[in-house]
Design a protein around this motif. Structure first.
Motif, short mmCIF file in Angstrom:
data_model
loop_
_atom_site.label_atom_id
_atom_site.label_comp_id
_atom_site.label_asym_id
_atom_site.label_seq_id
_atom_site.Cartn_x
_atom_site.Cartn_y
_atom_site.Cartn_z
N THR A 1 0.81 -1.23 0.00
CA THR A 1 0.00 0.00 0.00
C THR A 1 0.84 1.27 0.00
N GLY A 2 2.08 1.17 0.49
CA GLY A 2 2.88 2.38 0.66
C GLY A 2 2.39 3.14 1.89
N THR A 3 3.02 4.28 2.17
CA THR A 3 2.63 5.09 3.32
C THR A 3 2.93 6.56 3.05
N ALA A 4 2.11 7.42 3.63
CA ALA A 4 2.28 8.86 3.45
C ALA A 4 3.36 9.42 4.37
N ASN A 5 3.80 8.60 5.34
CA ASN A 5 4.78 9.06 6.33
C ASN A 5 6.04 8.20 6.29
N THR A 6 7.12 8.75 6.79
CA THR A 6 8.34 7.97 6.95
C THR A 6 8.20 7.09 8.19
N LEU A 7 8.40 5.79 8.02
CA LEU A 7 8.30 4.84 9.13
C LEU A 7 9.67 4.23 9.39
N TYR A 8 9.83 3.72 10.61
CA TYR A 8 11.09 3.09 10.98
C TYR A 8 10.81 1.67 11.48
N GLU A 9 11.44 0.71 10.83
CA GLU A 9 11.34 -0.67 11.30
C GLU A 9 12.42 -0.86 12.36
N GLN A 10 12.00 -1.18 13.58
CA GLN A 10 12.92 -1.33 14.68
C GLN A 10 13.00 -2.79 15.10
N PHE A 11 14.10 -3.18 15.74
CA PHE A 11 14.35 -4.59 16.01
C PHE A 11 14.93 -4.78 17.40
N CYS A 12 14.33 -5.73 18.13
CA CYS A 12 14.83 -6.12 19.45
C CYS A 12 15.43 -7.53 19.32
N PRO A 13 16.73 -7.70 19.55
CA PRO A 13 17.36 -9.00 19.39
C PRO A 13 17.06 -9.99 20.52
N MET A 14 16.49 -9.50 21.62
CA MET A 14 16.31 -10.34 22.81
C MET A 14 14.94 -11.01 22.89
N TYR A 15 13.90 -10.35 22.36
CA TYR A 15 12.55 -10.92 22.52
C TYR A 15 12.30 -12.02 21.49
N ASP A 16 12.02 -13.22 21.96
CA ASP A 16 11.66 -14.37 21.11
C ASP A 16 12.63 -14.54 19.93
N LYS A 17 13.92 -14.57 20.25
CA LYS A 17 14.99 -14.77 19.26
C LYS A 17 15.08 -13.65 18.22
N GLY A 18 14.53 -12.50 18.54
CA GLY A 18 14.57 -11.35 17.65
C GLY A 18 13.20 -11.00 17.11
N SER A 19 12.76 -9.76 17.35
CA SER A 19 11.41 -9.34 16.94
C SER A 19 11.42 -7.90 16.47
N ALA A 20 10.66 -7.64 15.41
CA ALA A 20 10.61 -6.30 14.81
C ALA A 20 9.25 -5.65 15.06
N TRP A 21 9.22 -4.34 14.87
CA TRP A 21 7.97 -3.59 14.92
C TRP A 21 8.16 -2.29 14.16
N LEU A 22 7.07 -1.60 13.86
CA LEU A 22 7.13 -0.33 13.15
C LEU A 22 6.93 0.84 14.12
N SER A 23 7.55 1.97 13.77
CA SER A 23 7.42 3.18 14.58
C SER A 23 7.47 4.39 13.66
N MET A 24 6.87 5.49 14.13
CA MET A 24 6.96 6.75 13.39
C MET A 24 8.12 7.60 13.89
N SER A 25 8.84 7.09 14.89
CA SER A 25 9.97 7.82 15.46
C SER A 25 11.22 6.94 15.45
N GLU A 26 12.37 7.56 15.25
CA GLU A 26 13.63 6.81 15.30
C GLU A 26 13.96 6.38 16.73
N GLU A 27 13.41 7.09 17.69
CA GLU A 27 13.68 6.77 19.09
C GLU A 27 13.04 5.43 19.46
N VAL A 28 13.83 4.53 20.02
CA VAL A 28 13.35 3.19 20.34
C VAL A 28 12.53 3.20 21.63
N ARG A 29 11.31 2.67 21.51
CA ARG A 29 10.43 2.44 22.65
C ARG A 29 9.87 1.02 22.47
#
Length: 213
Positions: A166-194
């Motif tokens: 679909t694409g997106t109208a905003n810049t998104l950041y795919e972030q990654f946690c190496p510790m949760y369940d052998k590594g897990s990603a999520w999307l964010s609208m901010s570069e700051e990791v939460r």
């Protein structure tokens, strides 16, 4: 002489009574004036309060208009992303009940996605993505926090796959946690990791691994 003294005494008493009466009248007038002033001030305060109330109503009207505009996006992938980010923030905040509420809301947004403008191949892929994402969003709407986070991992992959099409109208950041369940990603609208998988336990665990424009 005796009568003169009596007359003088009566006159003195009369003068005193007149003086007291005059003073009493002045005090009453002053008191009345103060009451009028207080009444005026109260009226001014009431008018000011009414003005503030009107401004408050105006503010709420603006909020309602904004909500209506958001509702008009029904069927749009941007609305799905908005609900997804709200859900992510609830998990970051360790708010189980809010995450349940937002999981249910996201499930409805996903179901309403309008795929009519895409190619047949894209429609087929989007339908598969949406079907899986709805299932996980619904599980989040009725699960304890630990299970919500398990489902959010797969939901995040589904939403990321959706954005690829679909694409997106905003810049998104795919972030990654190496510790949760052998590594897990999520999307964010901010570069700051939460981190939504650990919340307050390890709030900043993770890194940006991809920027999506």
């Amino acid at each position: 002489m005796k009568n003169l003294k009596v007359t003088t005494g009566i006159l003195a008493i009369a003068i005193a009574l007149v003086t007291l009466t005059v003073m009493s009248c002045k005090d009453t007038k002053k008191e009345h004036s103060n009451e009028d002033s207080l009444h005026t001030e109260m009226s001014a305060d009431e008018n000011h309060s009414a003005m503030n109330h009107d401004n408050s109503n105006g503010h709420h009207d603006n909020e309602n208009k904004e909500m209506t505009m958001n509702a008009d996006q029904d069927g749009n992938s941007e609305l799905i992303l908005k609900d997804y980010f709200n859900l992510k923030n609830a998990l970051v905040a360790d708010d189980n009940s809010k995450a349940k509420e937002l999981g249910g809301k996201l499930a409805k947004s996903l179901v309403n996605l309008d795929v009519s403008k895409y190619t047949d191949a894209q429609k087929s892929e989007l339908n598969e993505i949406i079907e899986d994402a709805v299932e996980h969003a619904e599980h989040i709407s009725e699960s304890p926090m630990a299970h919500q986070r398990e489902h959010f991992k797969i939901l995040s992959k589904d939403v990321t796959d959706m954005v690829t099409i679909t694409g997106t109208a905003n810049t998104l950041y795919e972030q990654f946690c190496p510790m949760y369940d052998k590594g897990s990603a999520w999307l964010s609208m901010s570069e700051e990791v939460r981190n939504p998988y650990y919340g307050s336990k390890m709030l900043k665990c993770g890194k940006v691994q991809k920027e999506i424009n």
